[in-house]
Scaffold this motif. Structure first.
Motif, PDB file in Angstrom:
ATOM      1  N   ALA A 146      14.169  11.659  33.583  1.00 32.58           N
ATOM      2  CA  ALA A 146      15.605  11.352  33.498  1.00 32.58           C
ATOM      3  C   ALA A 146      16.436  12.490  34.064  1.00 32.58           C
ATOM      4  O   ALA A 146      17.430  12.263  34.774  1.00 32.58           O
ATOM      5  N   LEU A 147      16.032  13.725  33.782  1.00 36.68           N
ATOM      6  CA  LEU A 147      16.753  14.881  34.301  1.00 36.68           C
ATOM      7  C   LEU A 147      16.702  14.911  35.824  1.00 36.68           C
ATOM      8  O   LEU A 147      17.709  15.183  36.490  1.00 36.68           O
ATOM      9  N   GLY A 148      15.527  14.613  36.381  1.00 38.19           N
ATOM     10  CA  GLY A 148      15.385  14.606  37.827  1.00 38.19           C
ATOM     11  C   GLY A 148      16.289  13.587  38.486  1.00 38.19           C
ATOM     12  O   GLY A 148      16.876  13.846  39.543  1.00 38.19           O
ATOM     13  N   GLU A 149      16.428  12.415  37.862  1.00 37.34           N
ATOM     14  CA  GLU A 149      17.309  11.384  38.400  1.00 37.34           C
ATOM     15  C   GLU A 149      18.767  11.843  38.356  1.00 37.34           C
ATOM     16  O   GLU A 149      19.542  11.588  39.279  1.00 37.34           O
ATOM     17  N   GLU A 150      19.132  12.531  37.283  1.00 42.43           N
ATOM     18  CA  GLU A 150      20.500  13.050  37.167  1.00 42.43           C
ATOM     19  C   GLU A 150      20.764  14.139  38.199  1.00 42.43           C
ATOM     20  O   GLU A 150      21.853  14.232  38.757  1.00 42.43           O
ATOM     21  N   MET A 151      19.749  14.946  38.467  1.00 40.85           N
ATOM     22  CA  MET A 151      19.909  16.082  39.367  1.00 40.85           C
ATOM     23  C   MET A 151      19.933  15.668  40.841  1.00 40.85           C
ATOM     24  O   MET A 151      20.440  16.408  41.681  1.00 40.85           O
ATOM     25  N   GLU A 152      19.396  14.494  41.169  1.00 37.73           N
ATOM     26  CA  GLU A 152      19.230  14.135  42.580  1.00 37.73           C
ATOM     27  C   GLU A 152      20.552  14.085  43.328  1.00 37.73           C
ATOM     28  O   GLU A 152      20.654  14.572  44.468  1.00 37.73           O
ATOM     29  N   ALA A 153      21.583  13.505  42.714  1.00 40.01           N
ATOM     30  CA  ALA A 153      22.892  13.434  43.376  1.00 40.01           C
ATOM     31  C   ALA A 153      23.438  14.843  43.630  1.00 40.01           C
ATOM     32  O   ALA A 153      23.992  15.126  44.703  1.00 40.01           O
ATOM     33  N   GLU A 154      23.251  15.725  42.661  1.00 39.33           N
ATOM     34  CA  GLU A 154      23.711  17.105  42.813  1.00 39.33           C
ATOM     35  C   GLU A 154      22.937  17.818  43.913  1.00 39.33           C
ATOM     36  O   GLU A 154      23.514  18.564  44.717  1.00 39.33           O
ATOM     37  N   LEU A 155      21.625  17.570  43.984  1.00 37.40           N
ATOM     38  CA  LEU A 155      20.804  18.209  45.000  1.00 37.40           C
ATOM     39  C   LEU A 155      21.185  17.719  46.398  1.00 37.40           C
ATOM     40  O   LEU A 155      21.250  18.501  47.352  1.00 37.40           O
ATOM     41  N   ARG A 156      21.443  16.423  46.503  1.00 34.56           N
ATOM     42  CA  ARG A 156      21.872  15.891  47.803  1.00 34.56           C
ATOM     43  C   ARG A 156      23.207  16.518  48.215  1.00 34.56           C
ATOM     44  O   ARG A 156      23.397  16.867  49.393  1.00 34.56           O
ATOM     45  N   ALA A 157      24.114  16.675  47.262  1.00 32.12           N
ATOM     46  CA  ALA A 157      25.417  17.271  47.564  1.00 32.12           C
ATOM     47  C   ALA A 157      25.252  18.701  48.060  1.00 32.12           C
ATOM     48  O   ALA A 157      25.988  19.147  48.950  1.00 32.12           O
ATOM     49  N   GLN A 158      24.300  19.443  47.504  1.00 35.35           N
ATOM     50  CA  GLN A 158      24.044  20.804  47.968  1.00 35.35           C
ATOM     51  C   GLN A 158      23.637  20.815  49.438  1.00 35.35           C
ATOM     52  O   GLN A 158      24.070  21.675  50.211  1.00 35.35           O
ATOM     53  N   CYS A 159      22.805  19.858  49.814  1.00 38.71           N
ATOM     54  CA  CYS A 159      22.378  19.765  51.214  1.00 38.71           C
ATOM     55  C   CYS A 159      23.559  19.405  52.113  1.00 38.71           C
ATOM     56  O   CYS A 159      23.713  19.969  53.205  1.00 38.71           O
ATOM     57  N   GLU A 160      24.400  18.497  51.643  1.00 37.78           N
ATOM     58  CA  GLU A 160      25.575  18.102  52.425  1.00 37.78           C
ATOM     59  C   GLU A 160      26.527  19.278  52.592  1.00 37.78           C
ATOM     60  O   GLU A 160      27.054  19.522  53.691  1.00 37.78           O
ATOM     61  N   ASP A 161      26.732  20.022  51.524  1.00 35.85           N
ATOM     62  CA  ASP A 161      27.614  21.188  51.578  1.00 35.85           C
ATOM     63  C   ASP A 161      27.074  22.249  52.534  1.00 35.85           C
ATOM     64  O   ASP A 161      27.854  23.027  53.115  1.00 35.85           O
ATOM     65  N   ALA A 162      25.759  22.278  52.697  1.00 37.04           N
ATOM     66  CA  ALA A 162      25.141  23.258  53.595  1.00 37.04           C
ATOM     67  C   ALA A 162      25.189  22.810  55.049  1.00 37.04           C
ATOM     68  O   ALA A 162      24.750  23.548  55.936  1.00 37.04           O
ATOM     69  N   GLY A 163      25.714  21.601  55.290  1.00 40.96           N
ATOM     70  CA  GLY A 163      25.871  21.129  56.658  1.00 40.96           C
ATOM     71  C   GLY A 163      24.764  20.245  57.181  1.00 40.96           C
ATOM     72  O   GLY A 163      24.726  19.941  58.383  1.00 40.96           O
ATOM     73  N   VAL A 164      23.865  19.802  56.310  1.00 38.25           N
ATOM     74  CA  VAL A 164      22.786  18.923  56.744  1.00 38.25           C
ATOM     75  C   VAL A 164      23.342  17.542  57.086  1.00 38.25           C
ATOM     76  O   VAL A 164      24.225  17.023  56.403  1.00 38.25           O
ATOM     77  N   THR A 165      22.819  16.951  58.151  1.00 33.68           N
ATOM     78  CA  THR A 165      23.183  15.580  58.538  1.00 33.68           C
ATOM     79  C   THR A 165      22.132  14.621  58.005  1.00 33.68           C
ATOM     80  O   THR A 165      20.922  14.877  58.133  1.00 33.68           O
ATOM     81  N   PHE A 166      22.579  13.525  57.399  1.00 35.01           N
ATOM     82  CA  PHE A 166      21.661  12.560  56.816  1.00 35.01           C
ATOM     83  C   PHE A 166      21.443  11.375  57.742  1.00 35.01           C
ATOM     84  O   PHE A 166      22.390  10.821  58.317  1.00 35.01           O
ATOM     85  N   CYS A 167      20.187  10.981  57.896  1.00 37.23           N
ATOM     86  CA  CYS A 167      19.805   9.741  58.549  1.00 37.23           C
ATOM     87  C   CYS A 167      19.179   8.856  57.464  1.00 37.23           C
ATOM     88  O   CYS A 167      18.942   9.319  56.344  1.00 37.23           O
ATOM     89  N   GLU A 168      18.904   7.607  57.792  1.00 32.47           N
ATOM     90  CA  GLU A 168      18.292   6.724  56.790  1.00 32.47           C
ATOM     91  C   GLU A 168      17.283   5.802  57.448  1.00 32.47           C
ATOM     92  O   GLU A 168      17.554   5.191  58.483  1.00 32.47           O
TER      93      GLU A 168
END
Length: 350
Positions: A294-316
């Motif tokens: 459950a903690l990992g699921e909660e943390m995932e959005a925060e972790l993705r935001a860290q990558c976005e803030d660092a300038g990473v571009t997302f593909c899907e």
């Protein structure tokens, strides 16, 4: 192999001496609370010995996995009246996952929090649990894991390899990091990708055209920085705690593999404990893995935001079918040669 516990104990002695000389260093440790447990719990363990469980992991302290292990230690402290404590050796300080798996089997450590590599090492006929492009999604994976196939794998681990599986926690889907965008299956051929030390990952990504290099997780950042590889793959906790956003420009979101952490204990160590302690360990592991998932699921959005803030571009990777079509010959070979205990049809039926 030199006895790993001797190394661990020697390290602990050095750190203890350093502390006595005023040094600030301290061992990576998750100890049970020193406060007294409720009188009922304390009374139940009054005649039982104190036990320290030495736990190894390649993962970092900030991940949901290690937070789950901390929770496991807290719960054991509460349940045992402080009689059970953990010493946690994180961040690959005792070696890569393969070395830790071998050490656990030999009893050089008591417990480890892995990914799924031990399945490929010790029970390769069940290594579809350690392979990308097998399961549709999380629910499909967990249905097979909790079903007859998972039960049979855990039984083989226990009876043939002295490994008792305490539980499993979800880590989320694995994604691909790279220095170039992945917009189609053809772009995979441009990658020299770090894979886990698993032939299945190498074979499947190799079938997609990538050049695969198995590298232990603690060496990944440096390998990307030096250009040994130009891509990697893993769940967000791995991507962020290893700061891959500092050396990779793109993250491609995908569902080709639902990632888990398997917690195992040396069976001889486990069976040598008092029955009351074994019950506490099983209960604490069930609670802690549920908490960590459950903690990992909660943390995932925060972790993705860290990558976005660092300038990473997302593909899907929105359509997996072209990837599945390209790896099908390799997968057919796996079922025929590596996975005799099941078939593609049986797994699809879960």
């Amino acid at each position: 192999m030199k006895k790993l516990m001797s190394v661990l104990l020697a390290s602990a002695m050095i750190l203890a001496l350093a502390a006595g000389c005023g040094e600030s260093a301290a061992p990576a440790q998750s100890a049970a609370p020193e406060t007294a447990a409720p009188s009922g719990a304390a009374a139940d363990t009054a005649d039982l010995p104190e036990v320290t469980i030495h736990v190894a992991s390649i993962f970092e302290p900030g991940t949901a996995i290690l937070k789950g292990i901390d929770k496991f230690g807290e719960l054991l402290g509460e349940k045992s009246g402080g009689k059970i404590t953990l010493n946690v050796y994180a961040s690959g300080s005792t070696g890569g996952e393969k070395e830790q798996a071998e050490a656990l089997k030999l009893g050089e450590i008591d417990m480890a929090a892995f990914g799924t590599l031990p399945i490929s090492i010790f029970t390769p006929e069940y290594s579809f649990f350690d392979s990308p492009f097998v399961f549709r999604d999380k629910d499909h994976f967990m249905a097979a894991w909790n079903g007859e196939l998972g039960d049979a794998m855990r039984k083989e681990m226990l009876e043939s390899h002295n490994l008792y599986t305490l539980g499993v926690m979800g880590r989320g889907y694995r994604h691909i990091t790279s220095n170039t965008p992945i917009e189609s299956v053809d772009d995979i051929a441009k990658l020299t990708i770090r894979t886990p030390e698993s032939a299945l990952f190498m074979d499947t990504f190799g079938a997609l055209g990538a050049t695969c290099v198995p590298i232990a997780l603690p060496e990944l950042f440096t390998s990307l920085q030096m250009g040994v590889v130009n891509a990697s793959e893993g769940p967000f906790d791995q991507l962020v705690t290893n700061k891959l956003y500092e050396v990779q420009d793109y993250i491609t979101l995908s569902k080709y593999y639902y990632s888990i952490s398997m917690w195992q204990m040396n069976a001889e160590f486990y069976n040598g404990l008092p029955e009351a302690y074994r019950t506490m360990i099983d209960e604490a592991a069930a609670e802690a893995t549920e908490y960590a998932t459950a903690l990992g699921e909660e943390m995932e959005a925060e972790l993705r935001a860290q990558c976005e803030d660092a300038g990473v571009t997302f593909c899907e990777m929105t359509d997996l079918q072209p990837y599945l079509d390209k790896v099908k010959p390799a997968m057919d070979k796996f079922y025929a040669e590596k996975w005799p205990v099941t078939t593609a049809e049986e797994i699809a039926a879960y």
